[in-house]
Design an enzyme around this catalytic site. Structure first.
Site, PDB file in Angstrom:
ATOM      1  N   HIS A 211     117.365 -19.833 151.143  1.00 53.20           N
ATOM      2  CA  HIS A 211     118.120 -18.798 151.880  1.00 53.20           C
ATOM      3  C   HIS A 211     119.519 -19.346 152.143  1.00 53.20           C
ATOM      4  O   HIS A 211     119.694 -20.216 152.990  1.00 53.20           O
ATOM      5  CB  HIS A 211     117.429 -18.459 153.207  1.00 53.20           C
ATOM      6  CG  HIS A 211     118.118 -17.385 153.975  1.00 53.20           C
ATOM      7  ND1 HIS A 211     117.478 -16.266 154.447  1.00 53.20           N
ATOM      8  CD2 HIS A 211     119.418 -17.242 154.372  1.00 53.20           C
ATOM      9  CE1 HIS A 211     118.321 -15.492 155.084  1.00 53.20           C
ATOM     10  NE2 HIS A 211     119.517 -16.066 155.064  1.00 53.20           N
TER      11      HIS A 211
ATOM     12  N   HIS B 119     123.968 -18.418 152.229  1.00 60.09           N
ATOM     13  CA  HIS B 119     125.131 -17.527 152.120  1.00 60.09           C
ATOM     14  C   HIS B 119     126.280 -18.288 151.462  1.00 60.09           C
ATOM     15  O   HIS B 119     126.696 -19.327 151.978  1.00 60.09           O
ATOM     16  CB  HIS B 119     125.575 -17.038 153.498  1.00 60.09           C
ATOM     17  CG  HIS B 119     124.525 -16.233 154.195  1.00 60.09           C
ATOM     18  ND1 HIS B 119     124.448 -14.866 154.080  1.00 60.09           N
ATOM     19  CD2 HIS B 119     123.473 -16.607 154.962  1.00 60.09           C
ATOM     20  CE1 HIS B 119     123.399 -14.428 154.772  1.00 60.09           C
ATOM     21  NE2 HIS B 119     122.792 -15.475 155.314  1.00 60.09           N
TER      22      HIS B 119
ATOM     23  N   HIS C 272     114.955  -9.916 156.930  1.00 57.98           N
ATOM     24  CA  HIS C 272     115.583 -10.307 158.197  1.00 57.98           C
ATOM     25  C   HIS C 272     114.755  -9.643 159.293  1.00 57.98           C
ATOM     26  O   HIS C 272     114.849  -8.431 159.508  1.00 57.98           O
ATOM     27  CB  HIS C 272     117.049  -9.861 158.265  1.00 57.98           C
ATOM     28  CG  HIS C 272     117.715 -10.323 159.521  1.00 57.98           C
ATOM     29  ND1 HIS C 272     118.634 -11.351 159.554  1.00 57.98           N
ATOM     30  CD2 HIS C 272     117.539  -9.950 160.821  1.00 57.98           C
ATOM     31  CE1 HIS C 272     119.010 -11.573 160.808  1.00 57.98           C
ATOM     32  NE2 HIS C 272     118.363 -10.726 161.597  1.00 57.98           N
TER      33      HIS C 272
ATOM     34  N   LYS D 121     116.471  -8.207 149.409  1.00 56.47           N
ATOM     35  CA  LYS D 121     116.628  -8.544 150.819  1.00 56.47           C
ATOM     36  C   LYS D 121     116.646  -7.284 151.683  1.00 56.47           C
ATOM     37  O   LYS D 121     117.432  -6.364 151.433  1.00 56.47           O
ATOM     38  CB  LYS D 121     117.946  -9.326 151.010  1.00 56.47           C
ATOM     39  CG  LYS D 121     118.275  -9.675 152.449  1.00 56.47           C
ATOM     40  CD  LYS D 121     117.361 -10.753 153.009  1.00 56.47           C
ATOM     41  CE  LYS D 121     117.568 -10.952 154.498  1.00 56.47           C
ATOM     42  NZ  LYS D 121     118.391 -12.097 154.838  1.00 56.47           N
TER      43      LYS D 121
ATOM     44  N   ASP E  57     119.891 -20.977 155.565  1.00 57.27           N
ATOM     45  CA  ASP E  57     120.730 -19.924 156.149  1.00 57.27           C
ATOM     46  C   ASP E  57     122.121 -20.465 156.470  1.00 57.27           C
ATOM     47  O   ASP E  57     122.759 -20.005 157.412  1.00 57.27           O
ATOM     48  CB  ASP E  57     120.076 -19.315 157.399  1.00 57.27           C
ATOM     49  CG  ASP E  57     120.661 -17.947 157.731  1.00 57.27           C
ATOM     50  OD1 ASP E  57     121.361 -17.369 156.889  1.00 57.27           O
ATOM     51  OD2 ASP E  57     120.422 -17.469 158.856  1.00 57.27           O
TER      52      ASP E  57
ATOM     53  N   HIS F  57     114.194 -17.227 157.984  1.00 62.35           N
ATOM     54  CA  HIS F  57     114.672 -17.942 159.175  1.00 62.35           C
ATOM     55  C   HIS F  57     113.861 -17.608 160.424  1.00 62.35           C
ATOM     56  O   HIS F  57     114.397 -17.071 161.393  1.00 62.35           O
ATOM     57  CB  HIS F  57     116.166 -17.710 159.422  1.00 62.35           C
ATOM     58  CG  HIS F  57     116.653 -16.305 159.205  1.00 62.35           C
ATOM     59  ND1 HIS F  57     116.079 -15.203 159.792  1.00 62.35           N
ATOM     60  CD2 HIS F  57     117.665 -15.821 158.454  1.00 62.35           C
ATOM     61  CE1 HIS F  57     116.722 -14.123 159.419  1.00 62.35           C
ATOM     62  NE2 HIS F  57     117.689 -14.465 158.601  1.00 62.35           N
TER      63      HIS F  57
HETATM   64  O1  DOR Z   1     123.589 -16.062 161.651  1.00 58.65           O
HETATM   65  C1  DOR Z   1     123.545 -15.352 160.671  1.00 58.65           C
HETATM   66  N1  DOR Z   1     124.562 -15.297 159.800  1.00 58.65           N
HETATM   67  N2  DOR Z   1     122.464 -14.598 160.473  1.00 58.65           N
HETATM   68  C2  DOR Z   1     122.402 -13.685 159.495  1.00 58.65           C
HETATM   69  O2  DOR Z   1     121.403 -13.023 159.381  1.00 58.65           O
HETATM   70  C3  DOR Z   1     123.571 -13.454 158.605  1.00 58.65           C
HETATM   71  C4  DOR Z   1     124.428 -14.635 158.545  1.00 58.65           C
HETATM   72  C5  DOR Z   1     125.771 -14.355 157.943  1.00 58.65           C
HETATM   73  O3  DOR Z   1     125.849 -13.697 156.911  1.00 58.65           O
HETATM   74  O4  DOR Z   1     126.758 -14.850 158.491  1.00 58.65           O
HETATM   75 ZN    ZN Z   2     121.000 -15.419 156.297  1.00 61.60          ZN
END
Ligand code: DOR
Ligand code: ZN
Length: 348
Positions: free
Chosen positions: A14, A16, A137, A100, A249, A175
């Protein structure tokens, strides 16, 4: 005392990576340690179609430093207009490994997500048929539900009913932050349910965010909960239960975006995650379990091979230092501070 740990190269289930200058600034920090990562689709606009995912994968590949070997595993962002045929084609070509589900309004860039699950039932049915997992999520968006209760409420109100309707659907609870979610996974007998756990949720509880001053760099969603929940996550991660695996995450935002009166949710852990994890697992006398959590359980769930290359971590006599911030073309991003010295270093 063990001071060397050799494990198959880990994956991040997971992650970003963002886009543009931020992508270029952060991707090397993950690719330096991880062989593969499930890349979240919550760009603006989101990665909805197979064509979107193919274009995003190409941009990621172009941003990976030439010396590094890293495979982005693509996901699609489920909307109420998602086309089941497009999803099936994207899976059949090997491009997409998961879809997702963001409940609309639950978190960063989730406004195009799902408000009414009935509208995506056809897509979910198709995913169950073709064996494509749904990454979830897991927070309700009802403003009447306290933010610290939103994960537990999601399990009761949304996830459990959904899984009863579609027991063949593979689901990853992303998460997880509560003992409730850990217990829900542990109680499952279908073999179709797993959960990712972040590095930071193994380390911080809600006091770290709020006691003695507010710490925006510890703010993420789902928000860290009470200590008893952190301990439940620790014991799940350090257990023999293969349904729990690493999804960092890692979610970079510029400091400018974090340090606002209404700052963004997200913690950037890519550079020091493996050092933090080795510390945590050693503290819990479970160094021998890190391999399952970071390198084996994820591939088993996603039906992929374990990486054949190895990672060596060595415990140093002196603390290992990481930059407090990294500079990206999009701005400065603060690196997660675990609040204690780190001694484990990734050697190769
Ligand atoms: O803390 C987070 N940041 N939780 C999420 O679900 C998305 C993520 C983000 O894209 O910044
Ligand atoms: Zn995330």
């Amino acid at each position: 005392m063990t001071d060397t740990l050799t494990i198959p190269r880990p994956d991040d289930w997971h992650l970003h990576l963002r886009d543009g200058a931020m992508l270029k600034g952060v991707v090397g920090h993950t690719a330096a340690h991880f062989a593969r990562a499930i890349v979240m689709p919550n760009l603006v606009p989101p990665v909805v179609t197979g064509a979107d995912a193919a274009a995003y994968r190409d941009r990621i590949r172009a941003a990976i430093p030439a010396s590094m070997d890293f495979e982005p595993l693509m996901t699609l962002y489920l909307t109420e207009a998602t086309d089941a045929d497009d999803v099936a084609l994207a899976q059949a070509s090997g491009l997409v490994k998961a879809v997702k589900l963001y409940p609309a309004g639950a978190t960063t860039n989730s406004q195009s997500g799902v408000s009414n699950l009935d509208k995506v039932h056809g897509v979910l049915e198709r995913m169950a048929d073709i064996g494509l997992p749904l990454c979830v999520h897991g927070e309700v968006t009802d403003p009447d539900i306290d933010i610290f209760d939103r994960e537990a409420a999601f399990i009761d109100r949304v996830l459990d009913p959904l899984r009863r309707r579609l027991p063949g659907l593979g689901v990853v609870m992303e998460h997880v932050t509560t003992a409730d979610a850990v217990a829900y996974v542990q109680a499952d007998t279908s073999g179709n349910l797993a959960a990712t756990i972040t590095t930071h949720h193994l380390i911080i509880n809600r006091n770290h965010i709020l006691a003695g001053g507010i710490r925006p760099h510890y703010y993420c969603l789902p928000v860290a909960k009470r200590e008893k929940h952190r301990l439940a996550l620790r014991s799940a991660a350090c257990s023999d239960d293969e349904r729990f695996f690493l999804g960092t995450d890692s979610a970079p935002h510029t400091d400018t975006a974090k340090l606002l009166p209404c700052g963004c949710a997200g913690i950037f852990t890519a550079p020091n995650t493996m050092s933090c994890l080795a510390h945590v697992f050693e503290e819990d006398d479970a160094l021998d379990k890190l391999e399952n959590f970071a390198s084996r359980n994820g591939p088993a769930f996603y039906k992929m091979p374990v990486n054949s290359e190895m990672m060596i971590l060595k415990k140093q006599p002196e603390p290992v230092s990481y930059p407090e911030q990294i500079e990206t073309g999009a701005g400065t991003v603060t690196v997660f501070d675990p609040g204690f010295d780190l001694f484990w270093r990734v050697e190769s």
